[in-house]
Design a protein around this motif. Structure first.
Motif, PDB file in Angstrom:
ATOM      1  N   ALA A 295       0.838  -1.206   0.000  1.00  0.00           N
ATOM      2  CA  ALA A 295       0.000   0.000   0.000  1.00  0.00           C
ATOM      3  C   ALA A 295       0.870   1.252   0.000  1.00  0.00           C
ATOM      4  N   VAL A 296       1.934   1.239   0.798  1.00  0.00           N
ATOM      5  CA  VAL A 296       2.854   2.386   0.849  1.00  0.00           C
ATOM      6  C   VAL A 296       3.459   2.638  -0.532  1.00  0.00           C
ATOM      7  N   GLN A 297       3.878   1.565  -1.216  1.00  0.00           N
ATOM      8  CA  GLN A 297       4.457   1.710  -2.547  1.00  0.00           C
ATOM      9  C   GLN A 297       3.442   2.264  -3.542  1.00  0.00           C
ATOM     10  N   ALA A 298       2.184   1.807  -3.422  1.00  0.00           N
ATOM     11  CA  ALA A 298       1.137   2.264  -4.342  1.00  0.00           C
ATOM     12  C   ALA A 298       0.829   3.746  -4.144  1.00  0.00           C
ATOM     13  N   LEU A 299       0.914   4.221  -2.907  1.00  0.00           N
ATOM     14  CA  LEU A 299       0.570   5.618  -2.599  1.00  0.00           C
ATOM     15  C   LEU A 299       1.657   6.593  -3.038  1.00  0.00           C
ATOM     16  N   LYS A 300       2.872   6.111  -3.228  1.00  0.00           N
ATOM     17  CA  LYS A 300       3.985   6.938  -3.712  1.00  0.00           C
ATOM     18  C   LYS A 300       4.174   8.211  -2.885  1.00  0.00           C
ATOM     19  N   GLY A 301       4.151   8.043  -1.574  1.00  0.00           N
ATOM     20  CA  GLY A 301       4.515   9.153  -0.699  1.00  0.00           C
ATOM     21  C   GLY A 301       3.384  10.027  -0.221  1.00  0.00           C
TER      22      GLY A 301
ATOM     23  N   ILE B  96      -7.078  -3.692   5.684  1.00  0.00           N
ATOM     24  CA  ILE B  96      -6.012  -2.738   5.394  1.00  0.00           C
ATOM     25  C   ILE B  96      -6.447  -1.993   4.133  1.00  0.00           C
ATOM     26  N   ILE B  97      -6.762  -0.719   4.282  1.00  0.00           N
ATOM     27  CA  ILE B  97      -7.357   0.062   3.196  1.00  0.00           C
ATOM     28  C   ILE B  97      -6.453   1.232   2.840  1.00  0.00           C
ATOM     29  N   ASP B  98      -6.205   1.416   1.538  1.00  0.00           N
ATOM     30  CA  ASP B  98      -5.488   2.622   1.101  1.00  0.00           C
ATOM     31  C   ASP B  98      -6.285   3.333   0.019  1.00  0.00           C
ATOM     32  N   ASN B  99      -6.009   4.624  -0.142  1.00  0.00           N
ATOM     33  CA  ASN B  99      -6.743   5.414  -1.141  1.00  0.00           C
ATOM     34  C   ASN B  99      -5.881   5.694  -2.368  1.00  0.00           C
ATOM     35  N   GLY B 100      -5.076   4.694  -2.743  1.00  0.00           N
ATOM     36  CA  GLY B 100      -4.209   4.815  -3.913  1.00  0.00           C
ATOM     37  C   GLY B 100      -4.936   4.586  -5.221  1.00  0.00           C
ATOM     38  N   PRO B 101      -4.195   4.372  -6.306  1.00  0.00           N
ATOM     39  CA  PRO B 101      -4.799   4.280  -7.643  1.00  0.00           C
ATOM     40  C   PRO B 101      -5.565   3.001  -7.911  1.00  0.00           C
ATOM     41  N   GLY B 102      -5.444   2.000  -7.025  1.00  0.00           N
ATOM     42  CA  GLY B 102      -6.114   0.717  -7.253  1.00  0.00           C
ATOM     43  C   GLY B 102      -5.202  -0.271  -7.947  1.00  0.00           C
TER      44      GLY B 102
ATOM     45  N   SER C 119     -10.785  -3.792  -5.076  1.00  0.00           N
ATOM     46  CA  SER C 119     -10.012  -2.637  -5.515  1.00  0.00           C
ATOM     47  C   SER C 119     -10.672  -1.937  -6.686  1.00  0.00           C
ATOM     48  N   TRP C 120     -10.644  -0.618  -6.639  1.00  0.00           N
ATOM     49  CA  TRP C 120     -11.049   0.237  -7.747  1.00  0.00           C
ATOM     50  C   TRP C 120     -10.287   1.543  -7.584  1.00  0.00           C
ATOM     51  N   PRO C 121     -10.284   2.417  -8.579  1.00  0.00           N
ATOM     52  CA  PRO C 121      -9.508   3.653  -8.463  1.00  0.00           C
ATOM     53  C   PRO C 121      -9.867   4.437  -7.201  1.00  0.00           C
ATOM     54  N   GLY C 122      -8.877   4.724  -6.373  1.00  0.00           N
ATOM     55  CA  GLY C 122      -9.084   5.480  -5.146  1.00  0.00           C
ATOM     56  C   GLY C 122      -9.344   4.625  -3.918  1.00  0.00           C
ATOM     57  N   HIS C 123      -9.387   3.301  -4.094  1.00  0.00           N
ATOM     58  CA  HIS C 123      -9.691   2.434  -2.953  1.00  0.00           C
ATOM     59  C   HIS C 123      -9.166   1.021  -3.206  1.00  0.00           C
ATOM     60  N   THR C 124      -8.272   0.561  -2.348  1.00  0.00           N
ATOM     61  CA  THR C 124      -7.829  -0.839  -2.366  1.00  0.00           C
ATOM     62  C   THR C 124      -7.947  -1.381  -0.953  1.00  0.00           C
TER      63      THR C 124
END
Length: 353
Positions: free
Chosen positions: A250-256, A285-291, A334-339
């Protein structure tokens, strides 16, 4: 003979029926559609679809084209995200209809989340077992000649007086060791789990601490724990490794920049690989990255599958193996903005046999 009312029949269908006009505003919704969207027909009427739905994998242009050219189509797997944050998977059939000279589109919506999840879980489980058997077989075939190659290089090195030539044998030994380590990582953890009763939230807090020590730039870490979850029968280090592998992806997907949420809840009556458990701990474990890219979704837990140029593709495969050792399972949405990765771990009242 009994007279049937078409509207009563439509209202009692289990399939959601939604009628939209040329501007894709809702004109009618039956009871099943009201239940699906969690809004009454009166609330839905007049609303454009793009206000009811935050995201849809079914493009608006395709719906408009069907109305314009009086066309019909079906899509067996449409990802929908509602304005209130809920998400669902649906099978949608669109049919062009006319009334009083105006064109409309009738949408038949059948929710398939549970069916898809069960089918996907069974398919992934079978594929993962096949992939592991293949990796084990390949590992065996690679490690045997690799050991012979390394041994021969060591013997040759002892016979060589020239230091420059011994550099070559040293390189052979070094690369043999590197390949052996890679094969060992492909095989996954080879130490049996050491189960103890542990507080799950202490394990998650260690993960948050480890992540915060990494260079995560402007990524925010949030937690939402259910204090009613009792101690669980786990190997805390292996669960920590599994969750950490997912979180670092997730950290890698968010790119900072972005947000990662750790959420725990109790889930009742969960089926894991065909067995029913009355009580499970659910970790999200939820992130708001690109999916997750579409081309990776079906093979996400396979060894060497990665969307990161610098990644090894082993993190999720290892995480899956570790969770399997705990009789648990991992699900992904997963979809854009949510994984969202969801881990289920059985909660036992006593040490399991």
């Amino acid at each position: 003979m009994t007279t049937w009312s078409a509207q009563n029949l439509v209202s009692n269908l289990s399939v959601g029926i939604l009628v939209v006009d040329e501007s894709l505003k809702v004109c009618f919704a039956n009871a099943a559609a009201e239940s699906f969207f969690e809004q009454s027909c009166n609330q839905l009427q007049g609303q454009p679809l793009n206000k009811i739905l935050l995201y849809s994998s079914l493009e608006t242009a395709r719906l408009q084209k069907a109305i314009r050219y009086r066309d019909s189509f079906s899509d067996g797997e449409v990802q929908l995200t509602f304005a209130d944050g809920r998400h669902s998977l649906a099978e949608i059939t669109a049919t062009s209809i006319e009334k009083e000279g105006n064109s409309y589109l009738l949408l038949e919506i059948k929710q398939i989340d549970n069916l898809k999840r069960i089918s996907q879980e069974n398919q992934q489980w079978a594929q993962q077992q096949a992939a592991r058997d293949l990796v084990r077989g390949l590992a065996h075939e690679i490690k045997n000649p690799l050991g012979g190659l390394r041994g021969a290089a060591q013997l040759l090195e002892k016979e060589l007086a020239d230091d420059e030539l011994r550099e070559y044998t040293g390189l052979i030994i070094e690369q043999s060791d590197r390949l052996r380590n890679l094969v060992d990582r492909l095989l996954g953890p080879n130490q049996p789990p050491r189960f103890r009763w542990h507080n799950l939230h202490k394990v998650l807090e260690k993960i948050r601490t480890l992540l915060s020590l990494d260079d995560i730039a402007d990524i925010e870490l949030y937690r939402d724990y259910d204090p009613s979850i009792p101690e669980v029968w786990i190997d805390d280090e292996k669960i920590q490794q599994a969750v950490l592998n997912i979180a670092r992806n997730a950290v890698q997907a968010l790119k900072g920049k972005g947000r990662i949420d750790f959420i725990t809840r109790i889930e009742r009556q969960v089926t894991i690989h065909g067995k029913r458990y009355p009580l499970c701990a659910r970790i999200r474990i939820i992130d708001n990255g690109p999916g997750i890219p579409e081309q990776l979704k079906d093979t996400l837990f396979y060894p060497m599958t990665t969307g990161n140029q610098d990644g090894t593709g082993l993190g999720l495969s290892i995480a899956q193996t570790l969770i399997d050792h705990h009789r648990g399972k991992i699900e992904v949405d997963s979809w854009p903005g949510h994984t969202e990765f969801t881990i289920y771990l059985p909660i036992d009242k006593k040490e399991p046999a």
